[in-house]
Design a protein around this motif. Structure first.
Motif, short mmCIF file in Angstrom:
data_model
loop_
_atom_site.label_atom_id
_atom_site.label_comp_id
_atom_site.label_asym_id
_atom_site.label_seq_id
_atom_site.Cartn_x
_atom_site.Cartn_y
_atom_site.Cartn_z
N ALA A 80 0.95 -1.27 -0.05
CA ALA A 80 -0.09 0.06 -0.05
C ALA A 80 0.65 1.07 0.02
O ALA A 80 0.37 2.32 -0.30
N SER A 81 2.13 1.12 0.36
CA SER A 81 2.95 2.47 0.59
C SER A 81 4.49 2.06 0.24
O SER A 81 4.66 0.71 0.58
N PRO A 82 5.61 2.58 -0.03
CA PRO A 82 6.77 2.51 0.03
C PRO A 82 7.16 1.82 1.18
O PRO A 82 8.07 0.77 1.38
N GLY A 104 5.71 -0.19 -7.57
CA GLY A 104 4.32 -0.09 -7.78
C GLY A 104 3.52 0.48 -6.42
O GLY A 104 2.52 0.85 -6.37
N SER A 105 4.25 0.36 -5.39
CA SER A 105 3.72 0.69 -4.03
C SER A 105 3.52 2.15 -3.93
O SER A 105 2.96 2.89 -3.16
N PHE A 106 4.12 3.11 -4.83
CA PHE A 106 4.09 4.47 -4.99
C PHE A 106 2.63 4.89 -5.65
O PHE A 106 2.28 6.03 -5.61
N ARG A 107 2.10 3.78 -6.16
CA ARG A 107 0.79 4.09 -6.97
C ARG A 107 -0.47 5.01 -6.29
O ARG A 107 -0.83 5.91 -6.61
N SER A 136 2.55 7.82 -9.25
CA SER A 136 2.38 8.18 -7.91
C SER A 136 1.36 9.23 -7.71
O SER A 136 0.79 9.46 -8.75
N LEU A 137 1.09 9.64 -6.57
CA LEU A 137 -0.10 10.64 -6.43
C LEU A 137 0.80 12.11 -6.13
O LEU A 137 1.77 12.07 -5.10
N CYS A 138 0.14 12.95 -6.26
CA CYS A 138 0.58 14.31 -5.87
C CYS A 138 0.22 14.34 -4.22
O CYS A 138 -0.82 14.01 -3.92
N PRO A 139 1.16 14.74 -3.63
CA PRO A 139 0.93 14.76 -1.90
C PRO A 139 -0.42 15.64 -1.48
O PRO A 139 -0.76 15.36 -0.40
N LEU A 140 -0.40 16.66 -2.29
CA LEU A 140 -1.40 17.61 -1.80
C LEU A 140 -2.45 17.62 -2.47
O LEU A 140 -3.62 17.86 -1.95
#
Ligand SMILES: [Ca+2]
Ligand SMILES: [Ca+2]
Ligand SMILES: [Ca+2]
Ligand SMILES: [Ca+2]
Ligand SMILES: [Ca+2]
Ligand SMILES: [Ca+2]
Ligand SMILES: [Ca+2]
Ligand SMILES: [Ca+2]
Ligand SMILES: [Ca+2]
Ligand SMILES: [Ca+2]
Ligand SMILES: [Ca+2]
Ligand SMILES: [Ca+2]
Ligand SMILES: [Ca+2]
Ligand SMILES: [Ca+2]
Ligand SMILES: [Ca+2]
Ligand SMILES: [Ca+2]
Lengths: 154, 154, 154, 154, 154, 154, 154, 154, 154, 154
Positions: free
Chosen positions: C20-22, C84-87, C50-54
């Motif tokens: 689910a995450s790095p 892939g976990s950065f998705r 990945s996603l934009c954190p904001l």
């Protein structure tokens, strides 16, 4: 092949100067020595330049002229001088491109003619002008000009 | 990775409007989360536009900015807004390109920075402007921008 | 070649799900079976996201990782799962790119490593991030990544 | 060729400013000096920019406009100013592209017109919009725009 | 040139079958007929295939082998059979690539050798493996392999 | 950025006409607003044209001018007018190319300047002329012009 | 240049037949008429063919020979006949390529020479052979042969 | 689209092994969820390999399969397993290529299908095999596969 | 697929030698295992060579053969030997190319066949020969050979 | 194939000199050995040169001749000599191109013939001449010549 078809020409093989305007240019024609067959002649002029009629700034174009001659050919040096005569002459892109085509049509009475004017950008926006007298005649070989589209920078 | 380094930012994740001029733009910086290593960041901005300071006509450029950060990174949304702030601002090509580079240098105190401005043609003549703070630092990976030269038409 | 060097691996050849995450990802390593020579391994990941954190919007990158292994190799399926976990994870471009490189360095203690992150444009401006641990070691074959620059449209 | 067809124009050869919106822009037309033949005029605008109507962020497009004039030509400086007037104007891609085409149709009553809008990517996904008034007229030379597809990074 | 240097070969010009594994393959060598000069021999093998040692799924690679021979040349048919012997053999990319290089080094005792393994993507991520015995010898002509990078799709 | 550095200019933002010869052209300079850093300015002029001094026929060239300014920048409109002033001026290729470079040097006293003249073919043979004031200064970013060689037809 | 330097040649301008083997071929040389400068001469032979010495099957190669002459030039017709003499001659790729280079070196005593043999694939694996007498001399322009690598299909 | 259309599938999401031959492979299909419009689906398989039925030597091909579905889609994992099943199976190029196409037709009853097999050269001569069920349906967009022809070397 | 269709073949899988002339070559055929559908088979032979019947000088060609089989396929090894048999055989380009096509037609009685012979230049002028038995059958997929035209040098 | 069809030829296999003019050239023909089928023969002559009939300056062209023979083939050495005979002969582009085509037609009475003359630029403007005897015959394979358009410099 006889050179005598060129005997009336005024400019070929002479010291000539660039005419000061299209009106002063003498487009000359010679009898089509192959008038009993239909073929296509292409002129590519990547060095065309004229002036903006309002601002006097130079404009540049890449021209492609294709025609299927009838009884006449344009004499190429006179065409070169005619095209060169726009050098210090004001001309809008659409009118200029089509009028070159039509002057050739008037002179040559060709079976078919087209002209493509690919103008250099002004204000970032190039204008292309495409004219042909009719759909291309069937059975005559007329390849695509193959000029790439404008892309800006980057 | 902690987001807290972004906690002081004013523009990121906010509804923002394009600042009316570079002076009104707030370029923001964030601590370089990887400040103990030397690496290169490249921004490619093919959508840069400003106005001619005398005529008010729009100018366009393709910008490439490379820098090796020191203690700070430029926050990318603020960079985007800063670059966008030239949209209605008068700016000469050389000054504009180098001043963008220098403003980034003042803000970021990077180990090294360069900027290339590839301007769209005006009057048929594009201007390119290339500036770097020094020769590229040894041992840091900094690829060539690879922007093709301008060709006109045809 | 013995497969036993892989006997401790947890993910290879198993049904696995994307972490689910790095932080939840387990990057695994295997002994370098050719540890007495210096060679380069390249991973090319054109599907990194990945996603934009904001804002939570997805970001995409084309990553190229080159390394000269020391005593360890990264196990490729675990690398794939890690990437892939950065998705669904928020990550800024510079930090994300360099931190992937550094996590690999921490895991592998390689002789040398570099990572190039070629991010897809956001707001029209792509960011590229280039990091290497040092100048490339002499005498090891490390080709250029050969990634072309961004051009916008047209 | 007479310049008098341009005598009523308000913007050409004048100091002009960019209109603040498309509504404020005055698209001008001039009599088609070659109205008795069918030909095609292409404008390529790689510097088009507008604003997103919701976020106010700038958008960029590469536009290609082809038309076969009837009695009128668009005056190119006014077209440039009209396209430039989108600079600070909110416009959705589909609507913007088609409305430019339709405004030209309303002004010019051309024999045929098409517009292609190749928008720069937002969120990684470019939008292309293609509209034409009808199938291209037979016997008129209308080349393909030749714009390459978008490839992202890598 | 004498053919007798090939008199001890077992496979050339014989009906042969593909060996079932690299261990069963017999790599053969012949005396270098030009051993008093330094030159480079390149083999390009775009049809290399092996199996994943854990899942049994097929893997594919494009291999480029360059070497500067010492006293021996590899006999090319035996090399082909050796490379073909990986078809139903489990092999990790790094190990496989480097071990092919090293087996050739053990056999040939070359002045220099390098091998590049460009593996087809798995899970979207290709691995490239690059090994050389040392920096290329000075004064020997060794061109770049010229293999383009992986781009994914589009 | 202050516009006042432009306050003495005679041509910018004015209705101007093309000077009749290079001698009549007024090349103007402005103080380099970034004179405390070394950067490179490139002008690309694909629309250069002059006359053959002997035949009066037009010649065309693609010019690339790179310079590292000292205290002055060339004002781009005056450069455009200067280059345009060759339009009806006789000039040999070598002389013309180098003299443009030298006039800029006299005006600008730059840190470094080079000019490349890529002339269109005459008699089937294009001439390229390359001149620079010295070897390029170290530490300044000066990309290659990237002009392809001439290929003739077919 | 006087033709008398060719006065001793045996094959030029004569009816000749293809020699049956390289041993029967007479490679001829002429004095280098520009021996006081260093320049490069390239021969490209895309039609080279020989036989496999064991199976008798035909092999094909594309050869590129570059040399910087000393006191002699190779007479080109004799080179052509020499290369043609391999047509029905058994030759291994490595030996054949290097021996052609060395025979030229023995004949010409050039300042520098290299030969590249790009052989067509057999069993899916092409062999390339590259030999040069030394590193290329500094200050002489010797372009890359530009032969693309083999890619298989797809 | 509901996943229930996949409810009868045997291989998807299961641990599977490569079937030993095409006969043992189970090609599966799912209902076409967009069956009311005509569109094209393309599979590209650059990793296809089989054996020569007489010599047992490996053969390689790059396959491109295009189809316009009717009521069914091929389930892609079963297609991959089916193609992989040729790995140790003897198959002539023509038969193999066409039989893959026909097996898909029998399974899918598509509106249209074509398969191109681009086989790697053997003896220097590659074989390509092209089959389609009929001329492509009008009005459906089916791009060319764009596979370049084989050129040999040089 | 049954191998028995190959049971009568004389050359496949055997030690064979190159036949001394086309007359001595045995072209073999096998039943078309997919004879109830129309498909296209392409052979690309970039290694074809023959002799000039009058001068004995070698000629080279790149051949592309496309055919739609009827009841028979050409066996590819016999085709290779047949093409190789021209190596020491005199043959004019037109006759040679068309006769290869016709011999295949006589052997195979195909639904359609074409052959393109792209001959290497002699005296600077290459000859291409194109023959097909009829217009390509409708509804069968027959891609263009994609061989680029000859350009001379530069 | 019998050589006897060449028994009446005067030039092939003889020491010949270049004829001084086209009139002095003897174009020879041989019986079409494949006269019962329709096929296309292409000659590509990138080295054609003639003189301007008025100025005596050399002209160059890239010629492409395609024909579908009837009862005769042109003998290629005589064609080469015929084309070479224009070297010191005055010839206008249109006439020259079409007359070459027609002389071949008179000699050969082909089923169809076309000639494309792509002339090198003179005065910056290349002329292309395209002639064919009729629309290409249906069912005969006649590929496009694929010659790119002229672009000038830059
Ligand atoms: Ca512009
Ligand atoms: Ca662009
Ligand atoms: Ca411009
Ligand atoms: Ca041009
Ligand atoms: Ca974007
Ligand atoms: Ca991509
Ligand atoms: Ca994959
Ligand atoms: Ca993939
Ligand atoms: Ca010229
Ligand atoms: Ca050429
Ligand atoms: Ca092969
Ligand atoms: Ca491939
Ligand atoms: Ca082969
Ligand atoms: Ca070739
Ligand atoms: Ca030749
Ligand atoms: Ca140009």
């Amino acid at each position: 092949m006889s050179d005598s078809i060129y005997s009336g020409l005024q400019q070929l093989g002479q010291a000539t100067r660039m005419p000061a305007s299209p009106d002063e240019a003498t487009l000359e024609r010679v009898p089509n020595p192959q008038a009993d067959v239909a073929y296509c002649v292409r002129f590519t002029a990547p060095e065309f330049t004229s002036l903006c009629p309002l601002t006097g700034q130079p404009d540049f174009a890449h021209l492609v002229i294709d025609y299927v001659p009838g009884g006449w050919l344009v004499e190429s040096k006179s065409l070169k001088l005619y095209l060169g005569s726009f050098r210090n002459h004001g001309a809008f892109h659409e009118d200029c491109t089509v009028s070159i085509g039509r002057r050739l049509v008037a002179l040559l009475e060709p079976a078919w003619l087209r002209i493509g004017g690919y103008w250099y950008p002004r204000g970032g926006i190039p204008i292309d002008v495409f004219w042909q007298t009719a759909a291309p005649p069937e059975g005559v070989w007329i390849p695509d000009p193959g000029v790439p589209p404008y892309r800006g920078r980057g």
